[in-house]
Motif scaffolding. Structure first.
Motif, PDB file in Angstrom:
ATOM      1  N   VAL A 247       0.838  -1.199   0.000  1.00 39.31           N
ATOM      2  CA  VAL A 247       0.000   0.000   0.000  1.00 39.31           C
ATOM      3  C   VAL A 247       0.875   1.252   0.000  1.00 39.31           C
ATOM      4  CG1 VAL A 247      -1.640   1.353   1.380  1.00 39.31           C
ATOM      5  CG2 VAL A 247      -2.020  -1.096   1.027  1.00 39.31           C
ATOM      6  N   ARG A 248       1.938   1.232   0.782  1.00 39.85           N
ATOM      7  CA  ARG A 248       2.861   2.373   0.818  1.00 39.85           C
ATOM      8  C   ARG A 248       3.437   2.642  -0.574  1.00 39.85           C
ATOM      9  NH1 ARG A 248       5.582   4.012   5.251  1.00 39.85           N
ATOM     10  NH2 ARG A 248       5.311   1.969   6.236  1.00 39.85           N
TER      11      ARG A 248
ATOM     12  N   VAL B  49      -2.034   9.376   3.686  1.00 41.26           N
ATOM     13  CA  VAL B  49      -1.290   8.122   3.521  1.00 41.26           C
ATOM     14  C   VAL B  49      -0.922   7.538   4.878  1.00 41.26           C
ATOM     15  CG1 VAL B  49       0.841   7.083   2.635  1.00 41.26           C
ATOM     16  CG2 VAL B  49      -0.418   8.735   1.231  1.00 41.26           C
ATOM     17  N   ASP B  50      -0.527   8.381   5.822  1.00 41.97           N
ATOM     18  CA  ASP B  50      -0.208   7.891   7.169  1.00 41.97           C
ATOM     19  C   ASP B  50      -1.427   7.224   7.804  1.00 41.97           C
ATOM     20  OD1 ASP B  50       2.403   8.712   7.057  1.00 41.97           O
ATOM     21  OD2 ASP B  50       2.104  10.548   8.235  1.00 41.97           O
TER      22      ASP B  50
ATOM     23  N   SER C  50      -4.335   2.186   9.142  1.00 41.99           N
ATOM     24  CA  SER C  50      -5.599   1.455   9.073  1.00 41.99           C
ATOM     25  C   SER C  50      -5.458   0.072   8.460  1.00 41.99           C
ATOM     26  CB  SER C  50      -6.616   2.248   8.243  1.00 41.99           C
ATOM     27  OG  SER C  50      -6.863   3.513   8.788  1.00 41.99           O
ATOM     28  N   VAL C  51      -4.432  -0.143   7.654  1.00 33.07           N
ATOM     29  CA  VAL C  51      -4.297  -1.397   6.902  1.00 33.07           C
ATOM     30  C   VAL C  51      -4.439  -2.640   7.782  1.00 33.07           C
ATOM     31  CG1 VAL C  51      -2.651  -2.828   5.616  1.00 33.07           C
ATOM     32  CG2 VAL C  51      -3.077  -0.479   4.903  1.00 33.07           C
TER      33      VAL C  51
ATOM     34  N   VAL D  63     -15.761  10.718  16.475  1.00 31.15           N
ATOM     35  CA  VAL D  63     -15.418  10.327  15.112  1.00 31.15           C
ATOM     36  C   VAL D  63     -13.920  10.528  14.914  1.00 31.15           C
ATOM     37  CG1 VAL D  63     -15.750  10.832  12.662  1.00 31.15           C
ATOM     38  CG2 VAL D  63     -17.695  10.914  14.234  1.00 31.15           C
ATOM     39  N   SER D  64     -13.272   9.532  14.340  1.00 32.34           N
ATOM     40  CA  SER D  64     -11.832   9.582  14.130  1.00 32.34           C
ATOM     41  C   SER D  64     -11.519   9.461  12.647  1.00 32.34           C
ATOM     42  CB  SER D  64     -11.153   8.432  14.894  1.00 32.34           C
ATOM     43  OG  SER D  64      -9.849   8.210  14.417  1.00 32.34           O
ATOM     44  N   PRO D  65     -10.630  10.319  12.097  1.00 28.08           N
ATOM     45  CA  PRO D  65     -10.212  10.164  10.695  1.00 28.08           C
ATOM     46  C   PRO D  65      -9.619   8.792  10.418  1.00 28.08           C
ATOM     47  CG  PRO D  65      -9.510  12.297  11.545  1.00 28.08           C
ATOM     48  CD  PRO D  65     -10.029  11.512  12.720  1.00 28.08           C
TER      49      PRO D  65
END
Length: 248
Positions: A48-49, A70-71, A76-77, A127-129
């Motif tokens: 993914v990176r 991206v971070d 989350s992956v 709620v969290s990004p």
């Protein structure tokens, strides 16, 4: 108020690190149920990176794929397949073809993972990004560009970019990885399969990005390859699970 906002800077950073360690640890338990290991998570995370770095060169995606985004996606992956914990071993570890009824149950891993995160988020009242992206990839990583995926049959840009990226990374690793009941395919064959899936299974841009950097995928697969101990762990877990099902 965010509890971390009341912590000294060093303590807040440590709390964030600890939470990511817990997420990774729980994710490895979910992967173990599929007779996989933490190496699988590390491989997918690094694929993914690589895809994000290449897609940042595409004008259509550069605005979305900020360093911050991206971070969050990389963090989350580990959660994308967490819904597998709700699938019975007799289905999750079945070496042969699933029946239509078993397939329907297997496909619920997407909604199980998403709904667990949504419930937890609602219970905690914030709620969290990070969880927004985690919910996207748990729910949508099995969707396909042409609309033939599940659980919602989304197509094209209806599928969140995060999930389109994870989908290719997940499929590539599934193709090249050895399972207890099957050997993975060679790298070149995996590249051929993904090429054939461009515009069908996969977002054409994500597939094109992969084709530009697939040799870097090979390097990641080699760096984080499953060890003999990993394979033995898979064999023992599957044997124990099959024995338990037989007793039931």
């Amino acid at each position: 108020m965010n509890p971390e906002s009341t912590l000294p800077l060093g303590d807040a950073a440590e709390a964030l690190h600890a939470s990511r360690v817990v997420v990774f640890a729980l994710a490895t338990l979910a992967e173990l149920r599929e007779s996989d290991t933490e190496s699988h998570i590390l491989r997918v995370q690094n694929y993914v990176r690589l895809l994000c770095a290449e897609l940042q060169k595409f004008p259509a995606h550069a605005e979305v794929l900020t360093p911050e985004y991206v971070d969050l996606l990389l963090a989350s992956v580990p959660m994308y397949d967490m819904g597998s914990v709700g699938i019975p071993d007799r289905i999750l570890l079945k070496p042969g073809r699933l029946t239509p009824e078993e397939t329907a149950i297997m496909r619920t891993h997407t909604t199980l993972g998403h709904d667990a995160l949504a419930r937890a988020e609602k219970t905690l009242g914030r709620v969290s990004p990070l969880l927004t992206i985690a919910k996207e990839i748990t729910l949508c990583h099995q969707e396909k560009w042409d609309g033939s995926g599940y659980p919602k049959g989304l197509w094209g840009a209806q599928i969140p970019l995060s999930a389109r990226i994870v989908a290719l990374a997940d499929v590539f690793d599934a193709l090249i990885s050895n399972k207890v009941y099957k050997d993975g395919v060679p790298h070149d064959k995996a590249v051929e399969i993904i090429t054939d899936g461009r515009g069908g299974h996969f977002d054409p841009d994500v597939a094109d990005a992969f084709l530009q950097i697939h040799e870097e995928f090979r390097a990641v697969a080699q760096r984080f390859a499953d060890s003999e101990a990993d394979m033995q762990q898979k064999i023992e877990y599957m044997a124990n699970a099959i024995a338990e099902v037989a007793v039931l």
